[in-house]
Scaffold this motif. Structure first.
Motif, PDB file in Angstrom:
ATOM      1  N   THR A 194    -124.812  17.533 -22.432  1.00 43.74           N
ATOM      2  CA  THR A 194    -125.445  17.746 -23.733  1.00 43.74           C
ATOM      3  C   THR A 194    -125.123  16.578 -24.662  1.00 43.74           C
ATOM      4  OG1 THR A 194    -123.544  18.887 -24.689  1.00 43.74           O
ATOM      5  CG2 THR A 194    -125.133  20.244 -23.456  1.00 43.74           C
ATOM      6  N   ASN A 195    -125.861  16.471 -25.752  1.00 41.43           N
ATOM      7  CA  ASN A 195    -125.598  15.416 -26.737  1.00 41.43           C
ATOM      8  C   ASN A 195    -124.158  15.461 -27.218  1.00 41.43           C
ATOM      9  OD1 ASN A 195    -128.295  14.888 -26.447  1.00 41.43           O
ATOM     10  ND2 ASN A 195    -128.861  15.321 -28.566  1.00 41.43           N
ATOM     11  N   GLU A 196    -123.679  16.654 -27.497  1.00 37.15           N
ATOM     12  CA  GLU A 196    -122.312  16.820 -28.016  1.00 37.15           C
ATOM     13  C   GLU A 196    -121.284  16.369 -26.978  1.00 37.15           C
ATOM     14  OE1 GLU A 196    -125.182  19.059 -30.187  1.00 37.15           O
ATOM     15  OE2 GLU A 196    -124.658  19.182 -28.051  1.00 37.15           O
ATOM     16  N   GLU A 197    -121.529  16.724 -25.723  1.00 40.42           N
ATOM     17  CA  GLU A 197    -120.599  16.347 -24.662  1.00 40.42           C
ATOM     18  C   GLU A 197    -120.576  14.832 -24.442  1.00 40.42           C
ATOM     19  OE1 GLU A 197    -120.726  20.329 -21.804  1.00 40.42           O
ATOM     20  OE2 GLU A 197    -122.285  18.804 -21.629  1.00 40.42           O
ATOM     21  N   ILE A 198    -121.737  14.200 -24.555  1.00 37.34           N
ATOM     22  CA  ILE A 198    -121.792  12.749 -24.395  1.00 37.34           C
ATOM     23  C   ILE A 198    -121.039  12.048 -25.515  1.00 37.34           C
ATOM     24  CG2 ILE A 198    -123.332  10.746 -24.501  1.00 37.34           C
ATOM     25  CD1 ILE A 198    -123.241  12.063 -21.792  1.00 37.34           C
ATOM     26  N   LEU A 199    -121.208  12.521 -26.733  1.00 38.93           N
ATOM     27  CA  LEU A 199    -120.462  11.932 -27.855  1.00 38.93           C
ATOM     28  C   LEU A 199    -118.961  12.071 -27.652  1.00 38.93           C
ATOM     29  CD1 LEU A 199    -122.526  12.872 -31.050  1.00 38.93           C
ATOM     30  CD2 LEU A 199    -122.007  10.582 -30.196  1.00 38.93           C
ATOM     31  N   MET A 200    -118.539  13.228 -27.166  1.00 38.92           N
ATOM     32  CA  MET A 200    -117.128  13.438 -26.883  1.00 38.92           C
ATOM     33  C   MET A 200    -116.658  12.475 -25.796  1.00 38.92           C
ATOM     34  SD  MET A 200    -114.238  15.106 -27.315  1.00 38.92           S
ATOM     35  CE  MET A 200    -114.542  16.685 -28.128  1.00 38.92           C
ATOM     36  N   LYS A 201    -117.462  12.313 -24.785  1.00 44.07           N
ATOM     37  CA  LYS A 201    -117.122  11.429 -23.666  1.00 44.07           C
ATOM     38  C   LYS A 201    -116.948   9.984 -24.107  1.00 44.07           C
ATOM     39  CE  LYS A 201    -119.251   9.682 -19.367  1.00 44.07           C
ATOM     40  NZ  LYS A 201    -118.278  10.044 -18.325  1.00 44.07           N
ATOM     41  N   ILE A 202    -117.940   9.436 -24.810  1.00 47.21           N
ATOM     42  CA  ILE A 202    -117.927   8.019 -25.129  1.00 47.21           C
ATOM     43  C   ILE A 202    -116.928   7.655 -26.222  1.00 47.21           C
ATOM     44  CG2 ILE A 202    -120.303   7.717 -24.368  1.00 47.21           C
ATOM     45  CD1 ILE A 202    -121.192   7.674 -27.252  1.00 47.21           C
ATOM     46  N   THR A 203    -116.436   8.625 -26.949  1.00 47.38           N
ATOM     47  CA  THR A 203    -115.438   8.330 -27.978  1.00 47.38           C
ATOM     48  C   THR A 203    -114.008   8.567 -27.491  1.00 47.38           C
ATOM     49  OG1 THR A 203    -115.733  10.568 -28.892  1.00 47.38           O
ATOM     50  CG2 THR A 203    -116.973   8.773 -29.924  1.00 47.38           C
ATOM     51  N   ASN A 204    -113.867   9.010 -26.237  1.00 40.66           N
ATOM     52  CA  ASN A 204    -112.534   9.315 -25.734  1.00 40.66           C
ATOM     53  C   ASN A 204    -112.193   8.697 -24.386  1.00 40.66           C
ATOM     54  OD1 ASN A 204    -111.173  11.431 -27.617  1.00 40.66           O
ATOM     55  ND2 ASN A 204    -113.296  12.118 -27.434  1.00 40.66           N
ATOM     56  N   TRP A 205    -113.171   8.154 -23.672  1.00 41.91           N
ATOM     57  CA  TRP A 205    -112.869   7.643 -22.336  1.00 41.91           C
ATOM     58  C   TRP A 205    -112.258   6.244 -22.395  1.00 41.91           C
ATOM     59  CZ3 TRP A 205    -118.134   6.244 -19.526  1.00 41.91           C
ATOM     60  CH2 TRP A 205    -118.848   5.366 -20.335  1.00 41.91           C
ATOM     61  N   GLY A 206    -111.907   5.734 -21.213  1.00 40.61           N
ATOM     62  CA  GLY A 206    -111.239   4.437 -21.145  1.00 40.61           C
ATOM     63  C   GLY A 206    -112.095   3.269 -21.571  1.00 40.61           C
ATOM     64  N   HIS A 207    -113.453   3.428 -21.569  1.00 43.54           N
ATOM     65  CA  HIS A 207    -114.351   2.330 -21.946  1.00 43.54           C
ATOM     66  C   HIS A 207    -114.780   2.395 -23.410  1.00 43.54           C
ATOM     67  CE1 HIS A 207    -114.623   1.219 -17.762  1.00 43.54           C
ATOM     68  NE2 HIS A 207    -115.042   2.426 -17.437  1.00 43.54           N
ATOM     69  N   ARG A 208    -114.108   3.162 -24.196  1.00 42.41           N
ATOM     70  CA  ARG A 208    -114.497   3.386 -25.592  1.00 42.41           C
ATOM     71  C   ARG A 208    -114.722   2.096 -26.370  1.00 42.41           C
ATOM     72  NH1 ARG A 208    -109.809   5.276 -29.401  1.00 42.41           N
ATOM     73  NH2 ARG A 208    -109.341   3.085 -28.992  1.00 42.41           N
ATOM     74  N   ASP A 209    -113.889   1.086 -26.110  1.00 47.87           N
ATOM     75  CA  ASP A 209    -113.948  -0.158 -26.878  1.00 47.87           C
ATOM     76  C   ASP A 209    -114.676  -1.287 -26.154  1.00 47.87           C
ATOM     77  OD1 ASP A 209    -112.343   1.100 -28.853  1.00 47.87           O
ATOM     78  OD2 ASP A 209    -110.531   0.582 -27.734  1.00 47.87           O
ATOM     79  N   ASP A 210    -115.336  -0.967 -25.040  1.00 48.49           N
ATOM     80  CA  ASP A 210    -115.920  -2.017 -24.211  1.00 48.49           C
ATOM     81  C   ASP A 210    -117.380  -2.338 -24.534  1.00 48.49           C
ATOM     82  OD1 ASP A 210    -113.504  -2.169 -22.918  1.00 48.49           O
ATOM     83  OD2 ASP A 210    -114.094  -0.846 -21.278  1.00 48.49           O
ATOM     84  N   PHE A 211    -118.076  -1.474 -25.288  1.00 44.18           N
ATOM     85  CA  PHE A 211    -119.467  -1.743 -25.646  1.00 44.18           C
ATOM     86  C   PHE A 211    -119.842  -0.896 -26.860  1.00 44.18           C
ATOM     87  CE2 PHE A 211    -119.509   1.834 -22.779  1.00 44.18           C
ATOM     88  CZ  PHE A 211    -120.528   2.656 -23.210  1.00 44.18           C
ATOM     89  N   ASP A 212    -121.035  -1.135 -27.395  1.00 41.73           N
ATOM     90  CA  ASP A 212    -121.522  -0.399 -28.565  1.00 41.73           C
ATOM     91  C   ASP A 212    -121.964   0.993 -28.105  1.00 41.73           C
ATOM     92  OD1 ASP A 212    -122.859   0.646 -30.767  1.00 41.73           O
ATOM     93  OD2 ASP A 212    -123.706  -1.279 -31.364  1.00 41.73           O
TER      94      ASP A 212
END
Length: 286
Positions: A194-212
């Motif tokens: 879901t949109n909410e789950e994706i936002l949670m994923k991209i703001t917490n995973w190891g690649h958080r700072d690797d791209f926009d």
């Protein structure tokens, strides 16, 4: 020889049972790592309801699943460094044997075939320091869930996830040991959330700072059944890795796994055991 599995569980805990039921009957031990303070690698807080633990306990009729609570977030480390640290702690916890490193959104279908494959190479688990090795599989990445089914990526994206060692140098990879490609297909639910789950994923995973991440999130949201086939080279870090999108009609993740397995049964690549052993011994001068 033992086959053991280590899972890292946090905010996406709900996918665990879908993953574990693919392999439960064919492994000896399953370790489920959860931060004791419910912190992600980025230091954000997540919650896991008690009902999850009750459901897992009910499912675990053979007492194979062990919960491992520890501090997996250190504020002085980056998300990537916290990831490496946790994965290594889990490898040590698993002990001797074949150790399979999975995230909860990864599904290794037809695992009976994979277990048979690993047992052919049992001798690598006897003296792992003398014969360090890692088996690589191939990711089938689910990119988006649509009302009619799943958009997915099927290419040659290889990743290391089975080892006889107790440490990685980056993610699930140890660049100091031999890698062997197996052609094991691993369905990765990754972006099919879901949109909410994706936002949670991209703001917490190891690649958080690797791209926009936000810009990429907007691109992901724009995909639908009419425009997905027009998209090429869409991986956020290495575009050409995800060079084409596919679609499979299905009404649930279980339905997708079942249909995909029929179309793409596991066809593993066996290597010459003698040649592989000789290569190991030559490298370490035995």
């Amino acid at each position: 020889m033992k086959i053991k599995v280590g899972y890292l569980v946090s905010y996406d805990y709900s996918m665990f049972l879908t993953s574990v039921k693919q392999l439960y009957n064919h492994v000896d031990k399953i370790v489920v790592a959860i931060d004791k303070d419910r912190k992600t690698w980025s230091g954000n807080t997540f919650d896991i309801p008690q009902s999850f633990f009750e459901e897992v306990k009910k499912y675990d009729v053979k007492n194979k699943i062990e919960f491992y609570f520890d501090i997996f977030y250190l504020p002085n480390l980056s998300p990537t460094e916290n990831e490496i640290r946790e994965r290594n702690m889990v490898l040590v916890k698993l002990g001797r044997g074949w150790k399979i490193q999975l995230d909860v959104d990864e599904y290794v279908y037809e695992f009976k075939t994979i277990a048979k494959y690993l047992k052919k190479y049992w001798y690598f688990t006897l003296f792992p320091k003398m014969s360090p090795i890692c088996f690589k599989g191939k990711l089938v990445t689910l990119f988006k869930k649509l009302p009619e089914g799943y958009i997915y990526i099927q290419n040659d994206e290889k990743f290391p996830f089975i080892t006889n060692q107790t440490s990685n140098t980056f993610g699930r990879n140890n660049d100091k040991i031999r890698k062997v490609y197996t052609n094991i297909n691993v369905i990765h639910q990754s972006w099919a959330r879901t949109n909410e789950e994706i936002l949670m994923k991209i703001t917490n995973w190891g690649h958080r700072d690797d791209f926009d991440t936000i810009k990429y999130f907007e691109f992901w949201k724009s995909l639908n059944s009419e425009n997905y086939s027009d998209q090429k080279n869409i991986h956020p870090l290495y575009p050409e890795i995800w060079n084409k999108l596919y679609f499979l009609e299905s009404n649930s993740i279980d339905d997708f796994v079942e249909k995909y397995a029929v179309i793409n049964p596991q066809k593993l690549i066996y290597v010459d055991k003698i040649l592989m052993l000789k290569a190991m011994l030559k490298k370490f001068k035995f």
